[in-house]
Design a protein around this motif. Structure first.
Motif, PDB file in Angstrom:
ATOM      1  N   SER A 430       0.839  -1.195   0.000  1.00 10.29           N
ATOM      2  CA  SER A 430       0.000   0.000   0.000  1.00 10.29           C
ATOM      3  C   SER A 430       0.876   1.248   0.000  1.00 10.29           C
ATOM      4  O   SER A 430       2.052   1.219   0.343  1.00 10.29           O
ATOM      5  N   ASP A 431       0.285   2.385  -0.381  1.00 10.56           N
ATOM      6  CA  ASP A 431       1.020   3.652  -0.470  1.00 10.56           C
ATOM      7  C   ASP A 431       0.904   4.476   0.806  1.00 10.56           C
ATOM      8  O   ASP A 431       1.005   5.701   0.784  1.00 10.56           O
ATOM      9  N   LYS A 432       0.681   3.836   1.907  1.00  9.68           N
ATOM     10  CA  LYS A 432       0.593   4.569   3.173  1.00  9.68           C
ATOM     11  C   LYS A 432       1.948   5.162   3.555  1.00  9.68           C
ATOM     12  O   LYS A 432       2.987   4.821   2.971  1.00  9.68           O
ATOM     13  N   GLN A 433       1.947   6.003   4.541  1.00  9.87           N
ATOM     14  CA  GLN A 433       3.189   6.631   4.982  1.00  9.87           C
ATOM     15  C   GLN A 433       4.127   5.596   5.595  1.00  9.87           C
ATOM     16  O   GLN A 433       3.729   4.479   5.923  1.00  9.87           O
ATOM     17  N   ASP A 434       5.394   6.005   5.751  1.00  2.31           N
ATOM     18  CA  ASP A 434       6.391   5.099   6.319  1.00  2.31           C
ATOM     19  C   ASP A 434       6.107   4.768   7.776  1.00  2.31           C
ATOM     20  O   ASP A 434       6.523   3.718   8.269  1.00  2.31           O
ATOM     21  N   LEU A 435       5.438   5.682   8.500  1.00  2.00           N
ATOM     22  CA  LEU A 435       5.113   5.456   9.913  1.00  2.00           C
ATOM     23  C   LEU A 435       3.622   5.195  10.032  1.00  2.00           C
ATOM     24  O   LEU A 435       2.794   5.962   9.531  1.00  2.00           O
ATOM     25  N   ILE A 436       3.264   4.093  10.693  1.00  2.00           N
ATOM     26  CA  ILE A 436       1.862   3.738  10.905  1.00  2.00           C
ATOM     27  C   ILE A 436       1.654   3.440  12.378  1.00  2.00           C
ATOM     28  O   ILE A 436       2.620   3.140  13.099  1.00  2.00           O
ATOM     29  N   PRO A 437       0.409   3.519  12.907  1.00  2.00           N
ATOM     30  CA  PRO A 437       0.161   3.177  14.304  1.00  2.00           C
ATOM     31  C   PRO A 437       0.542   1.725  14.578  1.00  2.00           C
ATOM     32  O   PRO A 437       0.449   0.845  13.715  1.00  2.00           O
ATOM     33  N   LEU A 438       0.957   1.463  15.789  1.00  2.00           N
ATOM     34  CA  LEU A 438       1.324   0.110  16.199  1.00  2.00           C
ATOM     35  C   LEU A 438       0.147  -0.849  16.016  1.00  2.00           C
ATOM     36  O   LEU A 438       0.334  -2.030  15.688  1.00  2.00           O
ATOM     37  N   GLU A 439      -1.058  -0.342  16.187  1.00  2.00           N
ATOM     38  CA  GLU A 439      -2.245  -1.188  16.045  1.00  2.00           C
ATOM     39  C   GLU A 439      -2.341  -1.775  14.628  1.00  2.00           C
ATOM     40  O   GLU A 439      -2.645  -2.960  14.445  1.00  2.00           O
ATOM     41  N   GLU A 440      -2.046  -0.935  13.591  1.00  2.00           N
ATOM     42  CA  GLU A 440      -2.097  -1.431  12.221  1.00  2.00           C
ATOM     43  C   GLU A 440      -0.986  -2.440  11.969  1.00  2.00           C
ATOM     44  O   GLU A 440      -1.161  -3.438  11.260  1.00  2.00           O
ATOM     45  N   GLU A 441       0.192  -2.194  12.534  1.00  2.00           N
ATOM     46  CA  GLU A 441       1.305  -3.127  12.365  1.00  2.00           C
ATOM     47  C   GLU A 441       0.980  -4.481  12.991  1.00  2.00           C
ATOM     48  O   GLU A 441       1.348  -5.538  12.461  1.00  2.00           O
ATOM     49  N   ILE A 442       0.290  -4.456  14.124  1.00  2.00           N
ATOM     50  CA  ILE A 442      -0.098  -5.714  14.789  1.00  2.00           C
ATOM     51  C   ILE A 442      -1.087  -6.494  13.906  1.00  2.00           C
ATOM     52  O   ILE A 442      -1.038  -7.735  13.816  1.00  2.00           O
ATOM     53  N   LYS A 443      -1.996  -5.775  13.223  1.00  2.00           N
ATOM     54  CA  LYS A 443      -2.940  -6.456  12.329  1.00  2.00           C
ATOM     55  C   LYS A 443      -2.198  -7.156  11.185  1.00  2.00           C
ATOM     56  O   LYS A 443      -2.533  -8.276  10.797  1.00  2.00           O
ATOM     57  N   VAL A 444      -1.183  -6.476  10.632  1.00  2.00           N
ATOM     58  CA  VAL A 444      -0.362  -7.111   9.597  1.00  2.00           C
ATOM     59  C   VAL A 444       0.309  -8.360  10.150  1.00  2.00           C
ATOM     60  O   VAL A 444       0.336  -9.423   9.505  1.00  2.00           O
ATOM     61  N   PRO A 467       0.399  -3.661  25.493  1.00  2.00           N
ATOM     62  CA  PRO A 467      -0.569  -2.874  26.259  1.00  2.00           C
ATOM     63  C   PRO A 467      -1.395  -1.980  25.331  1.00  2.00           C
ATOM     64  O   PRO A 467      -0.903  -1.512  24.293  1.00  2.00           O
ATOM     65  N   GLU A 468      -2.623  -1.742  25.743  1.00  2.00           N
ATOM     66  CA  GLU A 468      -3.526  -0.976  24.897  1.00  2.00           C
ATOM     67  C   GLU A 468      -3.039   0.474  24.724  1.00  2.00           C
ATOM     68  O   GLU A 468      -3.244   1.073  23.658  1.00  2.00           O
ATOM     69  N   GLU A 469      -2.379   1.021  25.755  1.00  2.00           N
ATOM     70  CA  GLU A 469      -1.961   2.419  25.666  1.00  2.00           C
ATOM     71  C   GLU A 469      -0.838   2.639  24.653  1.00  2.00           C
ATOM     72  O   GLU A 469      -0.514   3.784  24.303  1.00  2.00           O
ATOM     73  N   THR A 470      -0.218   1.548  24.143  1.00  2.00           N
ATOM     74  CA  THR A 470       0.861   1.695  23.163  1.00  2.00           C
ATOM     75  C   THR A 470       0.372   1.613  21.732  1.00  2.00           C
ATOM     76  O   THR A 470       1.139   1.866  20.804  1.00  2.00           O
ATOM     77  N   LEU A 471      -0.899   1.251  21.503  1.00  2.00           N
ATOM     78  CA  LEU A 471      -1.378   0.963  20.160  1.00  2.00           C
ATOM     79  C   LEU A 471      -1.421   2.201  19.262  1.00  2.00           C
ATOM     80  O   LEU A 471      -1.339   2.075  18.033  1.00  2.00           O
ATOM     81  N   ALA A 472      -1.550   3.398  19.845  1.00  2.00           N
ATOM     82  CA  ALA A 472      -1.670   4.607  19.020  1.00  2.00           C
ATOM     83  C   ALA A 472      -0.320   5.172  18.593  1.00  2.00           C
ATOM     84  O   ALA A 472      -0.267   6.039  17.716  1.00  2.00           O
ATOM     85  N   PHE A 473       0.773   4.690  19.157  1.00  2.00           N
ATOM     86  CA  PHE A 473       2.087   5.245  18.828  1.00  2.00           C
ATOM     87  C   PHE A 473       2.556   4.735  17.468  1.00  2.00           C
ATOM     88  O   PHE A 473       2.274   3.606  17.069  1.00  2.00           O
ATOM     89  N   LEU A 474       3.302   5.610  16.752  1.00  2.00           N
ATOM     90  CA  LEU A 474       3.729   5.322  15.391  1.00  2.00           C
ATOM     91  C   LEU A 474       5.032   4.531  15.371  1.00  2.00           C
ATOM     92  O   LEU A 474       5.958   4.820  16.135  1.00  2.00           O
TER      93      LEU A 474
END
Length: 582
Positions: A430-444, A467-474
């Motif tokens: 995909s053409d998304k940015q180089d940095l993505i939220p940790l939550e999306e990386e976990i889905k991959v 931890p849930e509080e880390t999921l929003a970090f890039l």
């Protein structure tokens, strides 16, 4: 903010007039600062002269104090002399002329023994007898001075006291009461009165310290003038210092003349006097006046030279600016040919600016000339981009077809693998940015793990500690999946019983810490350097490790990157990156 009209007028002035205005303004500031600076110099000169004078006066004060101490010591030596006390007692109590005459001679011997160059005359005044005196000038003091001396001696009660002699010779009297020491009776026997040549002490000491006398010296005890005598005429007598006076120097006028007046105390064990030195102001500050005139002439000369030289420099500046403006007008009108006017090879900012503008114009002309070629290259690039977009879509469509046939045939595992593989490819391409939220990386990562668990259902164990509080970090895209893939490869190769993998993420102050741990043998902690230098061969996913390390360093800083550590039967690869959500 509304800008005032004068400021707008200044902004619209031509550069030449702006520079002239600035020069005039600077000249006015320099003139003002020069005037205030000159006054500051004069004040500092006064202070410096005071400091130099105060140093000389300090020595003068010390010498006078030493002479006073000597006179007090002489008076004490005379007053406690046993021979003198014995003969004064005889004079006070005997009426025989021969005995009295012999006693007077003994007293004179004592006085003569205690005599020095600063003493004019020494007198002994018994309580019940006539005055006995020895010295250069033995003329008696006035009855008023003798009465004042006796009164002062009684008040001091054996201690020394000082008072003016009332004479024109600049002398001063040191008096002390004589008390009988025998049997400690302390009976008053009389007084000793020493006439000290204060004029000689002051003038000789001042001559040694300050040279030729062009000054006036006063000595006060409180409000009383001790030196010179008030009977002396045509000598400046300055007012005594005030009780709370703090100024140590001032300018005072006496007989149509100005004096630079400095004060300093004279302190001994028995006196606290004030020494005042007056120096003719005009004589003292002649050099200051001359320097002031020279200074003003230099300022005027410097201003004239500044204006003249500034005019020459401004001309050079405005010429360069005019050249640049003319070049800009030509470019604006569409004329990109080289500037025909003569050039000056200046290396200052304006010269470089003209040079850069010429180079920019030439480059611009070249860009325009090459524009057709550039347009062709751009068209080819766009076509190539369209071709690259076709391949991923074709791949996705093919995987969807396989997924449909697998479902229709009842092969659920094949359907799950194909669907997970499609999601994994879609995320990675995909053409998304180089940095993505940790939550999306976990889905991959979950899509990848889904495929691996179907492949190795009994030998692969994966635990996520996120931890849930880390999921929003890039984090960098596709940075965890290659690490897990590497752990699966090495874990299954080295462990017959199975591979255990733990994926962790946690917030450590301002950093996001991510690590992948797997069981297995130790790994070289400098493995990345060895892979980059090709000192060891990459096993399947070794290239992925160096790729992740390089991307982390490019996205953040060279100080970041992958790190490795060995535990007991385990290997952990981890990285720390700044914790941020945008």
């Amino acid at each position: 903010m509304k800008i005032s009209s004068p400021f707008l007028s200044f902004r619209n002035l031509p550069l030449k007039y702006k520079l002239i205005f600035i020069t005039l303004l600077v000249s006015l500031v320099i003139s003002w600062e020069s005037i205030t600076g000159l006054q500051h110099v004069i004040n500092n000169s006064n202070k410096l002269i005071y400091e130099q004078t105060a140093n000389s006066m300090g020595y003068l004060s010390k010498e006078i104090a030493n002479a006073l101490d000597t006179a007090e010591s002489i008076s004490l030596s005379i007053s406690v002399n046993q021979t003198l006390q014995k003969n004064i007692y005889i004079l006070n109590n005997s009426s025989y002329l021969n005995i009295r005459s012999a006693s007077q001679k003994e007293i004179l011997k004592v006085i003569y023994t205690n005599f020095n160059a600063d003493v004019i005359a020494t007198s002994v005044l018994p309580e019940a007898s006539d005055r006995i005196v020895w010295g250069q000038n033995s003329s008696p003091e006035s009855p008023e001075i003798i009465a004042a001396a006796k009164k002062l001696a009684r008040e001091k009660n054996g201690s020394p006291g000082w008072l003016s002699s009332g004479r024109k010779d600049g002398s001063i009297l040191c008096v002390r009461q004589i008390k009988r020491i025998k049997a400690l009776s302390l009976e008053p026997l009389g007084i000793v009165m020493i006439r000290v040549n204060l004029n000689r002490i002051v003038r000789e000491t001042a001559r040694r310290v300050m040279g030729t006398p062009s000054y006036t010296i006063n000595i006060h005890e409180g409000n009383v003038l001790l030196y010179p005598s008030e009977l002396v005429e045509s000598i400046a007598v300055f007012p005594p210092p005030l009780e709370n006076e703090t100024n140590t120097y001032s300018i005072q006028k006496f007989a149509d003349n100005r004096y630079f007046v400095t004060r300093i105390p004279i302190v001994t064990s028995s006196v606290n006097w004030s020494l005042t030195l007056g120096v003719p102001y005009d004589d003292l500050f002649y050099s200051v006046k001359e320097a002031k005139t020279t200074y003003i002439i230099r300022i005027i000369t410097a201003l004239i030279l500044t204006v003249f030289l500034s005019g020459l420099l401004f001309r050079e500046i405005t010429v360069q600016f005019n050249y640049l403006l003319e070049k800009m007008r030509r470019v604006r009108s569409g004329n990109l040919e080289p500037y025909p006017f003569p050039k000056k090879n200046q290396q200052d900012e304006l010269g470089q600016l003209n040079q850069y503008f010429d180079e920019m114009t030439a480059d611009f002309k070249k860009v325009i000339d090459d524009n057709y070629v550039k347009e062709l290259l751009l068209t080819q690039t766009q076509l190539k981009s369209l071709e690259q977009q076709i391949n991923p879509h074709f791949l996705y469509n093919s995987l969807d077809t396989i997924h449909w046939f697998a479902n229709r045939s009842g092969e659920k595992n094949i359907s799950v693998i194909v669907q997970a593989l499609g999601n994994l490819l879609r995320s990675s391409l995909s053409d998304k940015q180089d940095l993505i939220p940790l939550e999306e990386e976990i889905k991959v990562l979950e899509n990848y793990l889904l495929i691996q668990k179907i492949r190795f259902p009994d030998t692969l164990s994966v635990s996520l500690e996120i931890p849930e509080e880390t999921l929003a970090f890039l984090i960098p895209k596709m940075s965890i999946q290659p690490l897990v893939e590497n752990a699966v490869i090495y874990g299954l190769d080295e462990n017959i019983d199975g591979c255990r993998i733990i994926i962790r993420a946690e917030l450590r102050q301002d950093f996001l810490h991510v690590e992948v741990e797997n069981n297995g043998s130790e790994i070289k902690e400098d493995i990345l350097e060895l892979l980059k230098e090709q000192k060891v061969a990459a096993k399947r996913n070794g290239v992925g490790l160096t790729n992740i390390d390089s991307r982390i360093k490019l996205l953040f800083d060279a100080s970041y990157g992958l790190q490795f550590k060995n535990g007991k039967n385990s290997v952990t690869v981890f990285f720390d990156i700044p914790a941020r959500t945008e």
